[in-house]
Design an enzyme around this catalytic site. Structure first.
Site: not given
Ligand code: PPE
Length: 304
Positions: A159
């Protein structure tokens, strides 16, 4: 969204006033996106605020840093402690939590190894990411013409800050076209995930989600939903998915820390419909779990 201000931010080991949490304009991470971050949520429970899977998130931050050969100056225990400290300092019961580690000020150029690593943890109240209506009635999604970063370009497994330019291109494209959220395919045309969420589809009561090798982030909400769905007796299959699998789904939903669990009502103008029974059941258990109302999942909560 406009960020609502709170009192304190944790910056390199100290709690500082919100307005004083500054960096230099020549910060490496600002110029090259050389940082890694997390998104975490704390929810109000009867036993006070609890952070959902805090240690798992901090461990993922450490894995993201490893990909970019960034030495974090704090270990997992210290960052877990710091997260609780900043929540307490702001006297906040439920919030979004944003830890970020980035190459700081002092070095310029593409060899970042000598740059110091700064770590910040901020918290603020953040409501429904895709809107309350979205949670209740579902969102309209569109497949973006931008492809998810390839693992050999910018690994979606980490990330990292800069990688989100990819999601930003997709998001502004579909928002401008009048949709609520973007879905990204990988360079081979397989479904990867949403701009900031993982994706699930349901067909004949079987639940499917794309594998990380398709470009999906190893989502912590995704893992939690897979566990909840299995405990409810559903079969969950991780497998490659093409766009028509989305069009022909009985039900579909996004998962993510910010988004939580959001039903998908339409994909590329193919109607899936109002949230179905499987999605609603999973949503219900998830929202109970994060609030400490599901005995079975209490170990996902880390109290402040
Ligand atoms: N895919 C992506 C591309 C992604 O950024 C997130 C989280 C997820 C899947 C889900 O992962 P998890 O949070 O571990 O379930 N995205 C983060 C950032 C959002 C933002 O706008 O900044 C979040 O949900 O915190």
């Amino acid at each position: 969204m406009t960020i609502p201000k709170v009192d304190k931010i944790w910056q390199n080991g100290k709690l500082v006033n919100w307005d004083e949490a500054q960096v230099h304009v020549l910060t490496h991470g600002l110029h090259y996106g050389s940082g890694v971050f997390e998104g975490i949520r704390a929810y109000e429970t009867t036993k006070g605020p609890a952070v959902f899977r805090l240690t798992d998130h901090i461990e993922r931050l450490a894995r993201s840093a490893k990909v970019y050969r960034m030495d974090l100056p704090y270990n997992t225990d210290e960052l877990v402690k710091a997260t609780k400290e900043v929540i307490k300092a702001n006297n906040i019961n439920s919030c979004y939590i944003r830890p970020i580690a980035f190459r700081g000020y002092g070095e310029m150029g593409l060899n970042p190894m000598a740059a110091n690593v700064d770590v910040v943890i901020a918290v603020w109240p953040w409501g429904a990411y895709l809107g309350e209506e979205g949670i209740k009635h579902g969102v309209r999604a569109k497949i973006s013409s931008y492809r998810r970063n390839d693992a050999n370009t910018i690994p979606p497994a980490a990330k990292a800050c800069g990688q989100y330019l990819n999601s930003i291109l997709a998001k502004i494209e579909v928002i401008s076209a009048g949709y609520d959220e973007a879905i990204l395919l990988n360079v081979h045309g397989d479904v990867a995930d949403g701009s900031g969420e993982n994706i699930f589809v349901i067909r004949n009561d079987v639940i499917y989600t794309p594998p990380t090798c398709s470009g999906a982030l190893e989502g912590i909400t995704r893992a939690s939903i897979m566990k909840i769905a299995e405990d409810l007796g559903y079969h969950v299959k991780v497998g490659k998915m093409v766009r028509s699998d989305l069009y022909l789904a009985d039900e579909a939903f996004f998962t993510g820390t910010a988004a939580e669990v959001v039903p998908i009502r339409e994909v590329d103008d193919r109607v899936i419909g109002e949230p179905g029974k499987v999605t609603k059941k999973i949503q219900e258990v998830f929202f109970k779990a994060v609030k400490g109302e599901e005995e079975k999942y209490l170990d996902w909560l880390e109290h402040v």
